[in-house]
Scaffold this motif. Structure first.
Motif, short mmCIF file in Angstrom:
data_model
loop_
_atom_site.label_atom_id
_atom_site.label_comp_id
_atom_site.label_asym_id
_atom_site.label_seq_id
_atom_site.Cartn_x
_atom_site.Cartn_y
_atom_site.Cartn_z
N ASP A 1 0.85 -1.19 0.00
CA ASP A 1 0.00 0.00 0.00
C ASP A 1 0.89 1.24 0.00
O ASP A 1 1.87 1.31 0.75
CB ASP A 1 -0.89 0.03 1.24
N GLU B 1 0.67 5.36 0.45
CA GLU B 1 -0.17 6.50 0.78
C GLU B 1 0.03 7.61 -0.23
O GLU B 1 1.16 8.00 -0.55
CB GLU B 1 0.17 7.01 2.19
N LEU C 1 -3.48 4.51 -1.13
CA LEU C 1 -4.43 4.77 -0.06
C LEU C 1 -4.34 6.23 0.35
O LEU C 1 -3.26 6.84 0.30
CB LEU C 1 -4.12 3.88 1.15
N ALA C 2 -5.45 6.79 0.75
CA ALA C 2 -5.44 8.17 1.25
C ALA C 2 -4.59 8.24 2.51
O ALA C 2 -4.66 7.34 3.37
CB ALA C 2 -6.86 8.63 1.54
N PRO C 3 -3.76 9.28 2.66
CA PRO C 3 -2.93 9.40 3.86
C PRO C 3 -3.78 9.43 5.13
O PRO C 3 -4.87 10.03 5.16
CB PRO C 3 -2.21 10.73 3.66
N LYS C 4 -3.30 8.77 6.16
CA LYS C 4 -4.01 8.77 7.44
C LYS C 4 -3.90 10.14 8.08
O LYS C 4 -2.88 10.81 8.00
CB LYS C 4 -3.41 7.72 8.37
N ARG C 5 -4.99 10.55 8.72
CA ARG C 5 -4.99 11.83 9.44
C ARG C 5 -4.12 11.70 10.69
O ARG C 5 -4.04 10.66 11.33
CB ARG C 5 -6.39 12.25 9.84
N GLN C 6 -3.43 12.80 11.02
CA GLN C 6 -2.60 12.79 12.22
C GLN C 6 -3.45 12.48 13.44
O GLN C 6 -4.52 13.06 13.62
CB GLN C 6 -1.89 14.13 12.40
N THR D 1 -14.68 1.98 -4.78
CA THR D 1 -13.50 1.71 -3.95
C THR D 1 -12.50 0.80 -4.65
O THR D 1 -12.82 0.09 -5.63
CB THR D 1 -13.91 1.05 -2.63
N ALA E 1 -4.92 9.70 13.97
CA ALA E 1 -5.89 8.64 13.71
C ALA E 1 -5.36 7.32 14.24
O ALA E 1 -4.15 7.09 14.29
CB ALA E 1 -6.16 8.51 12.20
N ALA E 2 -6.27 6.44 14.64
CA ALA E 2 -5.88 5.14 15.19
C ALA E 2 -5.15 4.33 14.11
O ALA E 2 -5.55 4.31 12.94
CB ALA E 2 -7.11 4.39 15.67
N GLN E 3 -4.10 3.62 14.53
CA GLN E 3 -3.30 2.82 13.59
C GLN E 3 -3.90 1.42 13.45
O GLN E 3 -4.48 0.90 14.37
CB GLN E 3 -1.85 2.74 14.08
#
Length: 497
Positions: free
Chosen positions: A310, A312, A488-493, A391, A495-497
């Motif tokens: 994956d 980001e 994948l869209a970058p995870k928000r700061q 998706t 956010a749960a891993q």
């Protein structure tokens, strides 16, 4: 490889009804030093196209020096001691000073944690000054200027995984000038402006890979799909390797791979083979014969399960799915060419009708029968671009379902016949040029040892049966040979891993 070159070949088939008729126009000869020439006469217009192919590409980059083969594309037309210099004796001294200073800098850097930072910084300043001094002696674009002033057009070069090509076109009354210019840049090359071009190569990587979601994802796919084979490193080279390439390394690469026996020259147009032979003997025979370069002996281990990576990226979602397949010399190679057209060859293809037109899951669903190259076992590649609101997971599932249906149901005879017609005649309007033909002669000779493969490859496609299509699909479109790369869209700061 072959479907992409059928576009170039189709017009020739319209003119030459069979191989024997075509052979009458082709002359081949090999010089004593091993350099091979293929000449085809086409006297319709007073122009000649030249294509020089060196069997050295990104796959041959030494460890820690990725991007080195690509550097030769950028150094191709920098000239010789006699072309491109305002004062060669002084330029030679300045170039030697650059390398001597660089050697001192590297010597200090090799001390690793014991290197003196102040000495390194001082030598870096000296190196920059030495490079700038050497560049003062350069007559910019002198080599291309001579070509343009004599009616030459299309001057360019390209680096692939398995070869590097140099090509342009000249008026028929200037062919001796081509022999002079091309032979001299192989006989007495000067790696002037090497570090300037190194920066350009580094910038190209930044644009094509680091700032390009598709390029970044493809690099991740190759690095995941291939564990050992140099296909894993891709064509661009790694940033840190490029930034540290040296002229001394380029000279060693040149001596190893740019040997006459590793070079093929294709010539197409208004030229007499006897004259081409005379000029080849005169200008290229002085190139010294040297041993052929080493072969790549690394064999990719068998894949034993699905691989996935994956990446980001804020871009639109992208999906690459690759299935391991054999090399272009395998008996089933033409079957893969047929399969790619059936599955993803335009608006009548299986995936377009299913995923794009009917279910509207994707805005694009395409494939490539051999990626990133064909000489060694590689990938049958699918590329999906999910539609807005759809998706990655939906697209993946539908691709796998479509492949399972494809494996279970035999293709109808009409579809297979249409694909064969497309291979032979559907691309007839794509290209009909001397330059394309000179390139084709080289590609097939270098890749298969005989340019006649242009014809027999189409015959091989014509022999593919419905049973062959189903058998190959069932054998190779399997989970254990699959590698998937998605964005994948970058995870928000936070956010749960």
């Amino acid at each position: 490889m072959k479907f992409c070159v059928f576009a170039l070949l189709a017009p020739l088939l319209a003119q030459a009804q069979n191989l024997k008729e075509f052979e009458k126009k082709v002359t081949e000869f090999t010089l004593a030093n091993g350099l091979h020439f293929i000449v085809i006469e086409r006297h319709e217009a007073p122009v000649v196209s030249f294509n020089t192919l060196v069997k050295a590409g990104a796959l041959n980059d030494p460890a820690g020096q990725t991007g080195l083969a690509h550097m030769f594309e950028h150094m191709a037309f920098k000239g010789t001691p006699y072309i491109g210099s305002k004062n060669w004796p002084e330029e030679k001294k300045a170039l030697d000073e650059v390398e001597q200073t660089y050697a001192r800098l590297e010597e200090e850097r090799r001390k690793d944690i014991r290197a003196d930072p102040k000495k390194v910084a001082s030598l870096e300043i000296l190196l920059k000054a030495a490079v700038e001094k050497a560049n003062l002696y350069v007559d910019p674009n002198a080599y291309p200027r001579i070509i343009e002033e004599n009616g030459g057009v299309g001057l360019n070069a390209g680096t692939g995984l398995e070869s590097t090509n140099y090509y342009y076109n000249f008026p028929a009354n200037r062919i001796e000038l081509w022999f002079l210019l091309e032979s001299q840049r192989f006989l007495t090359p000067v790696f002037r402006e090497f570090y300037k071009e190194r920066d350009v190569v580094r910038e190209e990587r930044r644009m094509r890979i680091e700032s390009n979601p598709q390029g970044k994802l493809m690099e991740a796919l190759l690095g995941t799909a291939f564990l050992a084979h140099p296909y894993r490193q891709g064509p661009a080279g790694w940033a840190s390797d490029i930034e540290n390439l040296r002229v001394s390394e380029a000279e060693k690469f040149y001596q190893t791979y740019y040997v006459p026996g590793n070079i093929t020259i294709g010539i197409a147009g208004d030229v007499k083979p006897s004259e081409a032979r005379r000029l080849a003997d005169k200008y290229f025979s002085p190139l010294p014969a040297r041993p052929l370069p080493p072969l790549i002996t690394t064999v990719e281990p068998e894949q034993e399960g699905v691989k996935r990576v994956d990446v980001e990226s804020p871009s639109q979602p992208l999906v690459f799915v690759g299935y391991k397949r054999p090399d272009q010399y395998d008996k089933d190679d033409p079957v893969f060419d047929v399969i790619t057209t059936i599955l993803a060859g335009g608006r009548t293809s299986v995936l377009y009708k299913d995923m794009v037109r009917d279910k509207k899951l994707a805005v694009a669903a395409v494939s490539a029968p051999n990626y990133p190259g064909g000489k060694y076992p590689n990938l049958f590649l699918f590329f999906l671009v999910p539609a807005i609101g759809k998706t990655i997971e939906e697209n993946e599932k539908e691709l796998y379902d479509a492949l399972e249906r494809f494996k279970a149901e035999k293709v109808d005879d009409a579809t297979l016949a249409r694909v064969k017609t497309k291979a032979r005649a559907g691309l007839i309007h794509q290209l009909d040029s001397n330059s394309g033909l000179a390139s084709l002669l080289n590609i097939f000779y270098a890749g298969f040892g005989d340019w006649r493969k242009m014809f027999t490859a189409l015959d091989d496609v014509n022999k593919v049966t419905v049973a062959d299509v189903q058998r190959v699909a069932q054998k190779y479109f399997i989970a254990s040979g699959r590698t998937v790369a998605v964005t994948l869209a970058p995870k928000r700061q936070g956010a749960a891993q």
